[in-house]
Design a protein around this motif. Structure first.
Motif, PDB file in Angstrom:
ATOM      1  N   PHE A 126       0.847  -1.192   0.000  1.00 37.55           N
ATOM      2  CA  PHE A 126       0.000   0.000   0.000  1.00 37.55           C
ATOM      3  C   PHE A 126       0.884   1.244   0.000  1.00 37.55           C
ATOM      4  N   TYR A 127       0.597   2.155  -0.908  1.00 33.55           N
ATOM      5  CA  TYR A 127       1.359   3.394  -1.032  1.00 33.55           C
ATOM      6  C   TYR A 127       0.474   4.588  -0.689  1.00 33.55           C
ATOM      7  N   LEU A 128       1.058   5.579  -0.016  1.00 35.48           N
ATOM      8  CA  LEU A 128       0.419   6.875   0.133  1.00 35.48           C
ATOM      9  C   LEU A 128       1.008   7.793  -0.925  1.00 35.48           C
ATOM     10  N   ILE A 129       0.157   8.361  -1.756  1.00 37.89           N
ATOM     11  CA  ILE A 129       0.598   9.213  -2.869  1.00 37.89           C
ATOM     12  C   ILE A 129      -0.011  10.594  -2.679  1.00 37.89           C
ATOM     13  N   ASP A 130       0.829  11.602  -2.594  1.00 41.99           N
ATOM     14  CA  ASP A 130       0.357  12.981  -2.493  1.00 41.99           C
ATOM     15  C   ASP A 130       0.074  13.513  -3.898  1.00 41.99           C
ATOM     16  N   LEU A 131      -1.113  14.114  -4.079  1.00 46.61           N
ATOM     17  CA  LEU A 131      -1.538  14.580  -5.404  1.00 46.61           C
ATOM     18  C   LEU A 131      -1.193  16.050  -5.600  1.00 46.61           C
ATOM     19  N   LEU A 149       5.802   4.032   0.428  1.00 38.90           N
ATOM     20  CA  LEU A 149       5.276   2.727   0.804  1.00 38.90           C
ATOM     21  C   LEU A 149       4.933   2.746   2.285  1.00 38.90           C
ATOM     22  N   LEU A 150       3.715   2.379   2.617  1.00 37.22           N
ATOM     23  CA  LEU A 150       3.264   2.388   4.003  1.00 37.22           C
ATOM     24  C   LEU A 150       3.661   1.093   4.699  1.00 37.22           C
ATOM     25  N   GLN A 151       4.182   1.250   5.901  1.00 38.57           N
ATOM     26  CA  GLN A 151       4.575   0.113   6.718  1.00 38.57           C
ATOM     27  C   GLN A 151       3.618  -0.020   7.901  1.00 38.57           C
ATOM     28  N   ASP A 152       3.634  -1.181   8.527  1.00 39.33           N
ATOM     29  CA  ASP A 152       2.766  -1.423   9.666  1.00 39.33           C
ATOM     30  C   ASP A 152       3.059  -0.417  10.782  1.00 39.33           C
ATOM     31  N   PHE A 166      -2.230   0.240   9.497  1.00 42.05           N
ATOM     32  CA  PHE A 166      -1.848  -1.120   9.861  1.00 42.05           C
ATOM     33  C   PHE A 166      -1.898  -2.016   8.625  1.00 42.05           C
ATOM     34  N   VAL A 167      -0.935  -2.883   8.519  1.00 43.11           N
ATOM     35  CA  VAL A 167      -0.930  -3.889   7.467  1.00 43.11           C
ATOM     36  C   VAL A 167      -0.088  -5.058   7.956  1.00 43.11           C
TER      37      VAL A 167
END
Length: 218
Positions: A126-131, A149-152, A166-167
């Motif tokens: 899962f990625y957080l992408i700023d627009l 890339l999002l980490q737990d 959470f992941v």
């Protein structure tokens, strides 16, 4: 050279932040932003009838959890309506912003209409992408440069919205339940089963046209 379309993918197999931003962010979006900061809780976005879209509750720890089931990913969160909610999105891209159609819609004036997205990339995460938002997106107090890339247990801060992501990448196969435990559970189910309100007694010796005998427990 024309800018990449919103469906363009880079060599890593997922859409670039610039292509997503071209589809979501605009100068009009940024001109609507207010940089005034107040101490109020983020207000919930509403439609014309006043229906609530998002309602973060003060004092409650907010979370977003990424879940993968087969080839489909989805999010579970308590950011919306103050209770856990599962969000399915066909392209596995969840928008965060002031737009009422966003997966996470808020009226926080520090957010762009389409501020950021969470995107699941197969085999990566899962990625957080700023627009290209004016006020930026932050993970663990560090500003996101296009995507991250999002980490737990990552802490995400977007406008005045804060949540923990959470992941799980670890799986554990548990042993089968001990027969004695199963027997006790079955015994509990039997004792807790409600009595039937009616019992139909069928007599094989009675003619087929005779009515069944019914004993009522009411």
């Amino acid at each position: 050279m024309n800018p990449p379309s919103s469906s363009a993918q880079n060599r890593h197999g997922f859409e670039s932040s610039s292509s997503i931003a071209n589809g979501f962010s605009s100068a009009e979006d940024k001109s609507e932003l207010s940089l005034d900061v107040d101490d109020a809780e983020p207000e919930m976005a509403q439609d014309g009838d006043g229906d609530d879209y998002a309602s973060p509750m003060g004092g409650v720890k907010h979370y977003v959890q990424g879940v993968l089931q087969g080839q489909q990913a989805y999010l579970i969160t308590n950011l919306l309506r103050g209770e856990s909610l599962t969000l399915f999105q066909p392209q596995m891209v969840w928008t965060i912003g002031r737009n009422r159609q966003a997966a996470f819609p808020f009226t926080d004036k520090k957010l762009s209409r389409r501020h950021a997205v969470i995107q699941y990339v197969p085999q990566k995460g899962f990625y957080l992408i700023d627009l290209n938002s004016m006020n930026g997106s932050f993970v663990n107090d560090g500003q996101v440069q296009q995507r991250q890339l999002l980490q737990d247990a990552d802490r995400v801060h977007i406008g005045r919205i804060c949540f923990t992501f959470f992941v799980s990448h670890l799986y554990r196969q548990l042993e089968e339940m001990h027969p004695e435990v199963l027997a006790r559970l079955n015994a509990l189910d039997t004792r807790s089963a409600p009595l039937p309100t009616e019992l139909v007694l069928k007599n094989d010796l009675m003619p087929e046209d005779e009515e069944d005998t019914i004993i009522s427990f009411r």
